[in-house]
Design an enzyme around this catalytic site. Structure first.
Site, short mmCIF file in Angstrom:
data_model
loop_
_atom_site.label_atom_id
_atom_site.label_comp_id
_atom_site.label_asym_id
_atom_site.label_seq_id
_atom_site.Cartn_x
_atom_site.Cartn_y
_atom_site.Cartn_z
N GLU A 133 -3.25 6.86 8.01
CA GLU A 133 -3.92 8.11 7.18
C GLU A 133 -4.87 8.50 8.04
OE1 GLU A 133 -6.03 5.54 4.41
OE2 GLU A 133 -4.34 5.53 2.94
N LYS A 138 0.80 -1.20 -0.21
CA LYS A 138 0.06 0.07 0.01
C LYS A 138 0.88 1.24 -0.09
CE LYS A 138 -4.47 -1.60 2.40
NZ LYS A 138 -3.92 -3.12 2.08
N HIS A 193 -13.94 -3.00 9.14
CA HIS A 193 -13.31 -2.62 7.87
C HIS A 193 -13.47 -3.51 6.71
CE1 HIS A 193 -12.05 0.67 10.25
NE2 HIS A 193 -11.43 0.00 11.16
N ARG A 235 -6.35 -8.59 -8.37
CA ARG A 235 -7.11 -9.94 -8.49
C ARG A 235 -8.49 -9.74 -8.83
NH1 ARG A 235 -9.74 -9.63 -3.56
NH2 ARG A 235 -8.67 -8.42 -1.84
#
Length: 659
Positions: free
Chosen positions: A200, A116, A235, A291
């Protein structure tokens, strides 16, 4: 096109790939662990090969075992599904080295988006907007603390190599940062072998919108529109739909163009998903999943395309079946994920055998993707998803109406599930109005997660009808004297009307219901007054129930003293009580700390004789790669520690006793 492919996965995605392979005349090879020897995907395939013991790292994550199975079976290509090795560049390289086609993107593209942090740096360089955060390599506590203060709270910690909500924690204030980092890094290390995290700013009312992209080896790249995946818990997605409610054409074009640019920038080939976080009029790149996604059926529904077929054709060197100007949105689709988990226990995974299972008929815009059958077991080793139920209609209202009917006709008995939550979401006015964001479940938790109400008149009448039918089947007349009143299941009494009493426990309530046997039915004494009931039996415990002037379908399933009643679009669990059994208190004694789910003990943080405060962490338990801190319910002294690090414990096992 390939003649034989191997599916390096399990469950519903393996079954999904097998169905397309069968339609295209391609031979399919499944792989299975010892726990999955009798699984649905292993039975569906043309052939299935054992690859190791139950734990995923000893079977489905073993590259050498899967390559060996592919070579031995003559497979020309491997479809990785999603999860496990689907985004593993080393696996894609191992396939190429063995002369086997990897049905997925090139290893370089997987690596580019596999981290990420690296992906965000790449997107930042390309000018794609990002959420303010820290994506650097320095993982020292001082650096992370400094960056957290710079970004501000609330803060989101995310595993850099993560996905599926693993290694993701929200920190509301500075004092929670250390504990949040420990949990996020621990989950990331366990799930992905990499504890690198990024930070974040946590947006308070964001929407999670993703774009399905596809690229071939001939330079063609398209997007197949967007999906809204905002309804989440832990999440992780629970409900997905396409197209996104309220999406205007200009924004759709902008997000689609950004997603395709991201795919082109890394030389992408095959199916991929570019995920964005959107709030107000802005959107920002989150990550790219290299994917096929769990939620791909809603995209298939609104485009009329088979995305697995697209994957196979692209991997075989063929061009994309359609280019951008040939793709159109057709109606609306909504998908819900049926999980073996307990929403009342913070969505803790649940395990056990599926004792009863009925899915809605796949007709009239309804589709069910599953890898589970009645009698199968949900274990601690794999993801707890049981099925995906997808509804498609000409517009969102029609799709939602079909989804609600499909959920009402879904029946499951065994592990705890989120079925009642899914029904509640579909009925929630804000959801029906298309007002979605990632905090939806938490914001409506009081309604969505409310405990089941008391059994209705219909439920109690159906329960009694089921018990009477069971008694009639058991107490068949004596064949030697078929006319004897003693062998008749009519509750016949001398000098009085026939009746039978039933003792049913509904949560904390105990009902004593008297059924007076009548020709063709019975009169039932209920708390709100008597009711005339006619129950016409059907197949497998079903009834057509006439009650209070209405005719309703119902089904009753009994397992020992547990009674599952499916009626009025819901499931109600009752217990059949023995009126002669001695009364006694049940339940764990105070001070007994029990495992809230089956799992593995990672850490024990206390010892006998230690005084602990209320809320102190006693131990850390892991199940299905989710870590849970077990805390003290009150101030006290540790009497005994009954588990050790590394030990596998069952649901309800006593872990610690306190005085």
């Amino acid at each position: 096109m390939f003649g034989t492919i191997l599916i390096a996965n399990r469950g519903e995605i393996a079954c999904r790939v097998i169905r397309t392979a069968r339609r295209l005349g391609i031979r399919s090879i499944a792989v299975h662990s010892d726990a999955d020897a009798g699984a649905m995907h292993a039975a569906m395939a043309d052939e299935s090969r054992r690859i190791g013991p139950a734990p995923a790292r000893e079977s489905y994550l073993r590259i050498d075992a899967i390559i060996e199975a592919a070579l031995a079976s003559g497979a020309e290509a491997i479809h990785p599904g999603y999860g496990f090795l689907s985004e593993n560049a080393e696996f894609a390289e191992a396939c190429a080295a063995a002369g086997i086609t990897f049905i997925g993107p090139p290893p370089a593209a997987i690596r580019a988006m596999g981290s990420k942090s690296a992906a965000k740096a790449l997107m930042e360089k390309a000018g794609v907007p990002l959420v303010p955060g820290y994506h650097g390599a320095d993982q020292s506590p001082d650096t992370l603390r400094h960056e957290a203060e710079r970004i501000g709270y609330p803060l989101l910690i995310k595993a850099s190599a993560g996905g599926g909500g693993k290694g993701m924690k929200v920190v509301e204030a500075a004092e929670g940062l250390e504990a949040g980092l420990a949990l996020a890094k621990g989950e990331a290390r366990s799930a992905f072998g990499d504890d690198h995290v990024l930070l974040e700013r946590y947006l308070t009312r964001p929407r999670h919108i993703e774009i399905q992209v596809f690229a071939d080896t001939r330079g063609n790249t398209v997007h197949l529109f967007e999906r809204d995946c905002s309804i989440q818990r832990r999440h992780q997605k629970v409900v997905e739909e396409a197209p996104a409610p309220g999406m205007d054409p200009a924004r759709r074009e902008a997000m689609g163009r950004a997603a395709c640019d991201a795919a082109r920038a890394i030389g992408y080939v095959g199916a991929g998903t570019v995920e964005f976080i959107a709030e107000g009029d802005s959107f920002a790149f989150m990550e790219m999943n290299t994917r096929l996604q769990v939620e791909h059926p809603v995209t298939e529904a609104i485009t009329g395309q088979d995305l697995v077929e697209w994957q196979l054709r692209v991997a075989a060197g063929q061009p994309l079946p359609l280019l951008q100007d040939g793709l159109r949105i057709q109606g609306h689709a909504i998908e819900v994920r049926l999980y073996a988990e307990d929403p009342a226990r913070d969505f803790a995974p649940s395990t056990g055998r599926i004792e009863h299972l009925r899915f809605p008929a796949e007709a009239g815009g309804i589709r069910v993707d599953t890898g589970i059958r009645e009698g199968d077991a949900v274990t601690i080793h794999y993801d707890p998803m049981i099925a995906k139920i997808i509804a498609h209609g000409p517009d969102r209202g029609a799709a939602l109406a079909r989804l609600s009917r499909a959920l009402a006709s879904t029946e499951i008995v065994g592990p705890a599930t989120n079925l009642r939550l899914l029904r509640a979401i579909a009925a929630e006015p804000e959801f029906r109005a298309g007002q979605l964001d990632t905090g939806f479940i938490a914001r409506h938790g009081e309604t969505l997660l409310a405990p089941a109400g008391a059994a209705s008149r219909t439920v109690l009448a159906a329960a009694v009808a089921g018990l009477l039918a069971e008694g009639a089947a058991r107490d068949a007349a004596d064949p030697a004297d078929p006319h004897s009143p003693w062998g008749a299941a009519t509750a016949w009494r001398l000098n009085g009307d026939g009746y039978q009493d039933f003792h049913l426990i509904d949560g904390e309530a105990r009902h004593v219901l008297r059924a007076h046997i009548l020709p063709g039915g019975f009169r039932l004494d209920l708390p709100e007054g008597a009711a005339e009931v006619t129950a016409v039996p059907g197949a497998e415990g079903s009834f057509s129930l006439r009650l209070d002037g209405r005719v309703l379908p119902a089904r009753v399933q009994r397992r020992e003293d547990r009674l599952a009643v499916f009626a009025e679009g819901s499931t109600h669990m009752l217990r059949v009580a023995d009126p002669l059994a001695p009364a006694g208190a049940e339940g764990p004694a105070a001070g007994r700390i029990l495992a809230p789910m089956p799992g593995k003990v990672l850490e024990v943080l206390v010892s006998p004789g230690q005084t602990v405060a209320r809320g102190a962490v006693l131990l850390v338990l892991e199940a299905m790669k989710v870590q849970m801190r077990i805390t003290a319910p009150a101030e006290g002294v540790v009497d005994a520690v009954l588990c050790t690090p590394g030990e596998l414990v069952e649901d309800g096992a006593e872990l610690v006793s306190m005085a």
